[in-house]
Design an enzyme around this catalytic site. Structure first.
Site, PDB file in Angstrom:
ATOM      1  N   GLU A  53       0.881  -1.174   0.000  1.00 18.30           N
ATOM      2  CA  GLU A  53       0.000   0.000   0.000  1.00 18.30           C
ATOM      3  C   GLU A  53       0.909   1.212   0.000  1.00 18.30           C
ATOM      4  OE1 GLU A  53      -3.066  -0.230  -0.345  1.00 18.30           O
ATOM      5  OE2 GLU A  53      -3.800  -2.061   0.595  1.00 18.30           O
TER       6      GLU A  53
ATOM      7  N   CYS B   3      -2.432   8.922   2.540  1.00 10.86           N
ATOM      8  CA  CYS B   3      -2.236   8.402   1.181  1.00 10.86           C
ATOM      9  C   CYS B   3      -3.470   8.650   0.325  1.00 10.86           C
ATOM     10  CB  CYS B   3      -1.913   6.921   1.238  1.00 10.86           C
ATOM     11  SG  CYS B   3      -3.104   5.985   2.201  1.00 10.86           S
TER      12      CYS B   3
END
Ligand code: NAP
Length: 467
Positions: free
Chosen positions: A234, A268
């Protein structure tokens, strides 16, 4: 990087920690292997009991652990409390759902017969010790969204947390221990990033998950690839936030501010590139800028603060470089663009809006990890889709339109792991989370997440020719 708690609001080093040496790492790997041998055969009700107990304890600890997170990485205290609450919810969700998510699957009977079997099924078994290399930005949530499904699936966890959140990292090991997990089921390794390769190459480690930057992901994936070990990555994101003429502009503006500055801009899945149709561009730019400029920057422990400091001095320096590069190449600063006056200690940066971004600017292709928004003006749907995809990243996306045909166009064409219409990207235990392109691969959360670290086992029973 030293393993230490350094308060980003003041720059003061509060505690330093000694790194685990070779002996300590060896002891913990042995403990993980021993724990897995026993824990893998526990039944799901027992795992759910342990996970629920950990969730209850975390709920009791909410205020204390929120303060630890805010002290270590600077997120506003209210956001830290919300993060702890979200973890509790995810732990309970996996405790309640794992049995269904991991239930045996029975393939279609005709097809089973076609394979020559009397019967067949798919069975999910754990893989072993999973190494989790985690970032500081959601120091509790990033770990829990790995640990809750991994432990429910019967794996054991080894956490290598970011070096600037050691107290949160140690809290997590303590939490699972107090909940009654057998020794070795969840351990924190206080090590720097240089130790990761050796740990990952150890045969007692079955797989790895990394949430963090592209260089870290590349490095872990390369080692894991060499060892043929499963990974989930990720990584970063530069999510588009597209506003088309049919949008509810007031809501789009309000949500845009939250989507950009949540977690002091260090998420993010924060919206980073604001791509606005020419018909509504001027109105959006004016209202968005006014709201960004009105945010309160300051002490993250104060209830009145919207935006706290960046987590590290280096993080602020990187952001300053990106903004300065854009301005040098012709970007217009609509608000912010520097350090806030009066906050001389700590690593604060003003909420900033930049317009007239061009592809030569670094900020067009790189992730701005802080409260800096870039604004783009487009003339139609094609241009919006093209610009939204003009990034190396592909984590998520946000699109404001009430037109179903426009929505379907994005569902078909957006290069991202998610598309959120008329709202902002947020993770939820029941929804898969992850990206494509340089944002990584694999999925966390939901049934997809829990099955990432499972041995998907085909169980096949040959037909008895006498029957
Ligand atoms: P980072 O520097 O990559 O650090 C993340 C973790 O990786 C830390 O534990 C770090 O350890 C470790 N690490 C760094 N370099 C490594 C290497 N070469 N080998 C092995 N481990 C290594 O990232 P960050 O600055 O903490 O976090 C920000 C980044 O994470 C952003 O790009 C953000 O978008 C991304 N992120 C992605 C998601 C997602 O779900 N996609 C979620 C949150 C954040 P040390 O601290 O000891 O260096």
């Amino acid at each position: 990087m030293p393993i230490a708690t350094v308060n980003p609001a003041t720059g003061e080093t509060l505690r330093t920690f000694e790194e685990l040496g070779a002996d300590g790492i060896e002891r913990r790997l042995a403990a993980a292997a021993a724990a897995f041998r026993r824990y893998r055969t526990t039944d799901l009700p027992e795992r759910a009991r342990l996970m629920s107990r950990a969730a209850d304890l975390l709920e009791e600890d909410q205020e204390a652990v929120a303060r630890t997170m805010t002290t270590e990485m600077g997120k506003p205290l209210a956001a830290a409390r919300a993060e702890a609450a979200k973890c509790v919810k995810a732990m309970r969700w996996y405790a309640g759902h794992a049995e269904i998510l991991l239930a045996d699957e029975e393939p279609n009977e005709t097809e089973v017969k076609d394979s020559g079997a009397a019967r067949a099924r798919v069975h999910y078994r754990p893989l072993g010790a999973v190494l989790a290399v985690m970032p500081w930005n959601f120091p509790l949530w990033q770990v829990i969204r790995f640990a809750a499904p991994a432990l429910m699936a019967g794996n054991v966890g080894l956490l290598k947390h970011a070096s600037n959140v050691p107290q949160t990292a140690l809290y997590l090991e303590d939490l699972f221990g107090r909940a009654g997990y057998p020794e070795g089921c969840f351990q924190t390794l206080l090590v720097g990033s240089r130790a990761v390769e050796g740990i990952l190459r150890d045969p007692r480690v079955a797989a790895a998950t990394l949430t963090g930057s592209e260089p870290a992901g590349r490095s872990v994936a390369a080692v894991a690839g060499d060892e043929i070990k499963k990974t989930v990555l990720e990584l970063g994101g530069s999510d588009p936030y597209v506003v088309l003429p049919s949008a509810d502009l007031d809501r789009a503006v309000r949500t845009a501010v939250t989507a950009r500055v949540q977690n002091n801009g260090q998420s993010c899945i924060a919206a980073k590139r604001f791509i606005v149709h020419a018909d509504v561009y001027d109105a959006f730019a004016e209202r968005f800028t006014a709201r960004m400029a009105a945010l309160t920057v300051g002490d993250p422990m104060a209830d009145t603060t919207d935006v706290g400091p960046l987590a590290s001095e280096q993080g602020r320096a990187d952001l300053e470089e990106l903004v300065d590069d854009a301005v040098r190449l012709g970007a217009t600063v609509l608000c912010g663009g520097g350090r806030p006056a009066g906050l001389t200690r700590g690593w604060f940066y003003e909420p900033t809006v930049l317009a007239w971004i061009t592809p030569e600017m670094r900020i067009h292709r790189e992730e701005a990890f802080g409260p800096v928004a870039t604004l783009y003006r487009v003339n139609g749907l094609d241009e919006a889709v093209e610009l939204a995809n003009d990034t190396p990243f592909g984590l998520s996306s946000n699109v404001w339109t009430r037109d179903p045909a426009e929505q379907e166009r994005f569902v078909r064409d957006i290069e991202a792991g998610g598309v959120f219409f008329n709202g902002m990207t947020a993770s939820h235990p029941a929804l898969p989370f992850g990206g494509v392109k340089r944002s990584g691969y694999g999925r966390e959360l939901s049934g997809h997440g829990i099955r990432e670290f499972c041995n998907v086992t085909t169980v096949w029973h040959g037909a008895d020719p006498d029957e």
